[in-house]
Scaffold this motif. Structure first.
Motif, mmCIF file in Angstrom:
data_model
loop_
_atom_site.group_PDB
_atom_site.id
_atom_site.type_symbol
_atom_site.label_atom_id
_atom_site.label_comp_id
_atom_site.label_asym_id
_atom_site.label_seq_id
_atom_site.Cartn_x
_atom_site.Cartn_y
_atom_site.Cartn_z
ATOM 1 N N GLY A 21 48.486 42.128 126.889
ATOM 2 C CA GLY A 21 47.253 42.161 127.699
ATOM 3 C C GLY A 21 47.595 42.092 129.176
ATOM 4 O O GLY A 21 48.758 42.151 129.550
ATOM 5 N N GLU A 88 41.085 33.851 116.683
ATOM 6 C CA GLU A 88 40.878 34.411 115.351
ATOM 7 C C GLU A 88 41.588 35.772 115.338
ATOM 8 O O GLU A 88 41.622 36.461 116.370
ATOM 9 N N GLY A 93 42.004 45.916 114.398
ATOM 10 C CA GLY A 93 42.610 46.573 115.558
ATOM 11 C C GLY A 93 41.573 47.020 116.579
ATOM 12 O O GLY A 93 40.394 46.688 116.480
ATOM 13 N N ASN A 140 40.109 46.598 124.743
ATOM 14 C CA ASN A 140 39.751 45.172 124.689
ATOM 15 C C ASN A 140 38.607 44.907 123.729
ATOM 16 O O ASN A 140 37.984 43.845 123.767
ATOM 17 N N ASP A 156 40.023 39.481 125.990
ATOM 18 C CA ASP A 156 40.751 39.568 127.262
ATOM 19 C C ASP A 156 39.872 39.278 128.473
ATOM 20 O O ASP A 156 39.238 40.174 129.044
#
Ligand code: I85
Length: 316
Positions: A21, A88, A93, A140, A156
């Motif tokens: 990230g 979590e 994806g 994100n 993020d």
């Protein structure tokens, strides 16, 4: 509260990377007690990282459309002080990969509406607590699983920002109204509006498979692309957009309004009938039905069939 003991006391950390990230990398980890699979984001400790942790923790409380923060640790890692966010694990994806994998066939309008509505619910939660995400993008946005009814969640908070409660009462001691500079009064007024713009770009991509603004020679942002963005110059090329409803296009136009003050707010968006779609239509590919000539042909075919049917009945 941030734990000071080693994250490895409670979690088995794997080397498997789930991506990198803005502020740090994301690994898979397992909670020892429950065997629950989680994601671990490692941030080098600094003000920016501390803000990300605080805002993400605050944001995920009370909203199922924001990736849940399970634990936060402050550990020494590779001889640097680090903040470790346990989240979590989102096994489906990124939205980005789902769009890329369906390059040939973009989403149907109904699927796009359901997807954008989940993003809008996350954004509404943030905007209602006077927070802006400021890095809304398919990378994100993560799915809980690969199932069709998986939930899409936002993650993020590396760029997130809390407003200074823009309607800051003018008599706060920090400045005398006569002399206060405009940026002090409005510096974050448009942060929320930039989330709406990003949603407009994501909605556009979901409905046709490519972005509204791009540089012709591909690759990073180009001067030409910047000009187009600043001018809000984009098209709905007929080939891909002739089957998309006018309502969807006008919502995109309102989200991609150049003037942030004139751009629609998140509350306007979540009230649009296109999103709520009161009639729970099955997720058919509505596009052919929305195409006038296809619709015309269907109408004629139905009329002819009815005519033949009546004839058949009369012959009986
Ligand atoms: O990424 C996965 N699970 C996941 C990921 C995150 C996560 C947090 C952040 C990111 N991912 C990124 C990394 C760089 C790319 N964008 C996303 C940006 N910043 C973050 O803060 C959080 C929770 N669960 C995953 C898990 C299992 C399978 C799969 C896959 F679908 F790939 F098989 C993915």
């Amino acid at each position: 509260a941030t734990r000071r003991n080693a994250v490895t006391d409670e979690y088995e950390v794997s080397k498997e990377s789930l991506g990198v990230g803005i502020n740090g990398k994301v690994l898979t980890c397992w909670q020892k007690e429950t065997k629950r699979k989680c994601a671990l984001k490692i941030l080098k400790d600094c003000d920016k990282a501390r803000r990300e942790v605080i805002l993400h923790k605050k944001a995920c409380e009370g909203c199922e459309y924001i990736v849940r923060v399970l634990d936060v640790y402050e550990n020494m890692y590779a001889s640097n002080r680090c903040l470790l966010i346990v989240m979590e694990c989102m096994d489906g994806g990124e939205l980005f990969n789902r769009i890329r994998d369906r390059q040939d066939k973009p989403f149907t309008e109904r699927e796009a509406a359901n997807t954008i509505l989940m993003i809008a619910k996350a954004v509404a939660h943030l905007h209602h607590m006077d927070m802006a995400h400021r890095d809304l993008k398919p990378e994100n946005l993560l799915f809980t699983s690969t199932a069709d009814n998986a939930i899409l969640k936002l993650t993020d908070f590396g760029f997130a920002k809390e407003g200074n409660n823009e309607q800051q009462p003018l008599n706060t001691p920090c400045y005398t109204p006569y002399y206060v500079a405009p940026e002090i009064l409005s510096n974050d007024k448009y942060d929320k509006a930039c989330d709406i713009w990003s949603m407009g770009v994501i909605m556009y991509i979901l409905l046709c498979g490519y972005p509204p603004f791009f540089s012709i020679h591909g690759g990073a942002i180009s001067a030409g692309m910047k000009t187009k963005i600043k001018a809000g110059e984009y098209q709905f090329p007929k080939a891909e957009w002739k089957n998309v409803s006018q309502e969807a296009k006008s919502i995109i136009q309102k989200m991609l309004t150049v003037d942030p003050a004139a751009r629609v707010t998140i509350d306007w968006i979540i009230r649009c009938p296109w999103f709520t779609g009161d009639i729970p239509e099955t997720p058919i590919d509505m596009r052919p039905m929305l195409d006038t000539d296809t619709f015309e042909q269907t109408r004629v075919a139905i009329a002819a069939a009815n005519h033949n049917q009546r004839r058949a009945d009369a012959d009986d």
